[in-house]
Design a protein around this motif. Structure first.
Motif, short mmCIF file in Angstrom:
data_model
loop_
_atom_site.label_atom_id
_atom_site.label_comp_id
_atom_site.label_asym_id
_atom_site.label_seq_id
_atom_site.Cartn_x
_atom_site.Cartn_y
_atom_site.Cartn_z
N PRO A 1 4.99 -13.00 -0.73
CA PRO A 1 3.79 -12.16 -0.83
C PRO A 1 2.49 -12.92 -0.66
CG PRO A 1 4.71 -12.56 -3.00
CD PRO A 1 5.69 -13.12 -2.02
N ARG A 2 2.56 -14.26 -0.70
CA ARG A 2 1.35 -15.07 -0.65
C ARG A 2 0.52 -14.77 0.59
NH1 ARG A 2 2.74 -21.14 -1.19
NH2 ARG A 2 3.70 -20.24 -3.06
N THR A 3 1.20 -14.61 1.73
CA THR A 3 0.49 -14.36 2.98
C THR A 3 -0.29 -13.05 2.92
OG1 THR A 3 2.11 -15.60 4.28
CG2 THR A 3 0.78 -13.97 5.44
N ALA A 4 0.36 -11.98 2.48
CA ALA A 4 -0.28 -10.68 2.42
C ALA A 4 -1.41 -10.66 1.39
CB ALA A 4 0.75 -9.60 2.11
N VAL B 1 -2.47 -3.64 2.50
CA VAL B 1 -1.82 -4.93 2.79
C VAL B 1 -1.16 -5.47 1.54
CG1 VAL B 1 -2.25 -7.33 3.46
CG2 VAL B 1 -3.35 -5.47 4.71
N ARG B 2 -1.81 -5.36 0.41
CA ARG B 2 -1.24 -5.85 -0.85
C ARG B 2 0.07 -5.17 -1.19
NH1 ARG B 2 -4.43 -8.82 -4.54
NH2 ARG B 2 -6.64 -8.84 -3.96
N GLU B 3 0.11 -3.84 -1.06
CA GLU B 3 1.28 -3.12 -1.53
C GLU B 3 2.49 -3.29 -0.62
OE1 GLU B 3 0.26 0.94 -1.88
OE2 GLU B 3 0.12 1.32 0.28
N GLU C 1 2.22 -3.48 6.57
CA GLU C 1 1.98 -2.27 7.34
C GLU C 1 0.87 -1.44 6.73
OE1 GLU C 1 5.59 -0.08 7.52
OE2 GLU C 1 6.44 -1.26 9.15
N MET C 2 0.30 -0.56 7.55
CA MET C 2 -0.66 0.45 7.11
C MET C 2 -0.29 1.76 7.77
SD MET C 2 -4.24 -1.61 7.41
CE MET C 2 -5.04 -0.01 7.51
N PHE C 3 0.24 2.69 6.96
CA PHE C 3 0.66 4.00 7.47
C PHE C 3 1.64 3.85 8.64
CE2 PHE C 3 -3.82 4.28 6.06
CZ PHE C 3 -3.61 5.01 4.90
N GLY C 4 2.56 2.89 8.49
CA GLY C 4 3.58 2.67 9.51
C GLY C 4 3.16 1.82 10.67
N LEU C 5 1.90 1.41 10.71
CA LEU C 5 1.38 0.57 11.80
C LEU C 5 1.27 -0.88 11.33
CD1 LEU C 5 -1.51 2.89 13.04
CD2 LEU C 5 0.76 2.64 14.07
N PRO C 6 1.43 -1.85 12.24
CA PRO C 6 1.25 -3.25 11.84
C PRO C 6 -0.15 -3.49 11.31
CG PRO C 6 1.39 -3.04 14.24
CD PRO C 6 1.77 -1.72 13.66
N ALA C 7 -0.24 -4.04 10.11
CA ALA C 7 -1.52 -4.11 9.40
C ALA C 7 -2.55 -4.95 10.13
CB ALA C 7 -1.29 -4.66 7.99
#
Length: 323
Positions: free
Chosen positions: A50-53, A177-179, A187-193
């Protein structure tokens, strides 16, 4: 009490209330740390670290905070100049102060979990930006001549409320991004963040550059450096759009360098605007009038905030090939 003094007291009270509200909203509650620790321990251990995100999310919090600080200072000056004729003109001061406090909280948060209260504050900022844009359009169109160059130059700036909208949007993206820190990819709503944030930031750079272009056109580009914020940011936007389209497994070193250039440009712009204030009659000795009438000192850092968001997206793209 005179109207001017009353106005100043109300402005100060609004800012104080926003800070108190931020403290009340963001203060940790009893037992919450233990509950959150249990939630973190219960997260699945598969997928990337998780460090990266979290690092990317904290960078986005910082970018949102920079935009919120710019809006807080700029709207304070501009709406004070407008004598706060409409009580709604206090709204961006309160909301941007709350968004700034929220962003500072997010920047210091190391946990790979979205924060519901931060989400609420960021969504409030985005809604305020949308409503503010509508108010500014109405302010321009109700003047004699309607939607004309004269009213665009000297009416309420159409693009100004979009800065708090972008601040809220980037902050909301940071929580998404965190979650997904423990997911196979952010991801964001199924899209690459990372690619989504790069596209959003590119659009923000275009809009901010358009607003600067309108006001610098009003100033007849009498200083050659006035062309910089209408030339460099669109190139940066194109580079971010390219990164969003071809982002997987790429480091984009040139785009990163260009984002650092835009970061420096935003900070240097404050110096150029300070020089513009000094050229008015009385210079800085007459600061109480010239700061209101000269080029806006808090406006250029909005480019810095967007460039920092672009760097966050590129960093996540580099560290996670599927983002």
């Amino acid at each position: 009490m005179s109207r001017a003094v009353e106005r100043d007291v109300l402005a100060g009270a609004g800012l104080a209330l926003s800070v108190l509200a931020a403290a009340a909203v963001l203060a940790p509650k009893a037992g919450s740390s233990r509950i959150r620790s249990q939630r973190i321990a219960a997260l699945p251990r598969s997928g990337p670290q998780p460090r990266t995100a979290v690092r990317a999310a904290r960078r986005l919090n910082g970018a949102a905070g920079m935009l919120a600080a710019s809006v807080l200072a700029d709207s304070s000056v501009e709406h004070y100049r407008g004598s706060f004729k409409n009580r709604a003109m206090y709204t961006p001061l309160v909301v941007s102060a709350l968004t700034l406090a929220t962003s500072l909280h997010g920047t210091s948060d190391m946990r790979p979990l979205a924060h519901r209260l931060r989400d609420g504050c960021y969504l409030l900022a985005a809604a305020t930006g949308l409503l503010g844009t509508g108010f500014h359009f109405y302010n321009v169109t109700k003047k004699v001549g309607g939607f004309s160059w004269q009213n665009l130059f000297y009416g309420a700036p159409l693009g100004a409320p979009m800065a708090i909208l972008l601040s809220g949007l980037l902050g909301f993206c940071s929580e998404r991004v965190r979650e997904t820190a423990r997911s196979p990819r952010p991801e964001m709503f199924g899209l690459p963040a990372a690619r989504t944030i790069a596209a959003v930031t590119g659009a923000g750079l275009l809009g901010t550059s358009g607003e600067a272009g309108l006001l610098h056109f009003r100033g007849a580009f009498h200083n050659p450096f006035m062309a910089v914020p209408v030339t460099l940011p669109p190139i940066g936007a194109a580079l971010l759009f390219n990164a969003a389209a071809r982002g997987q497994g790429r480091a984009h070193p040139f785009t990163r360098a260009w984002m650092w250039l835009l970061t420096a440009m935003g900070l240097a712009g404050v110096g150029f605007h300070a020089y513009g204030v000094s050229r008015n009659m009385g210079g800085w000795r007459n600061w109480s009038q010239n700061v209101l009438n000269g080029p806006p000192l808090p406006a250029p850092p909005s480019f810095t905030g967007l460039a920092l968001a672009g760097l966050a997206a590129l960093g996540l793209m580099r560290e996670h090939r599927d983002a």
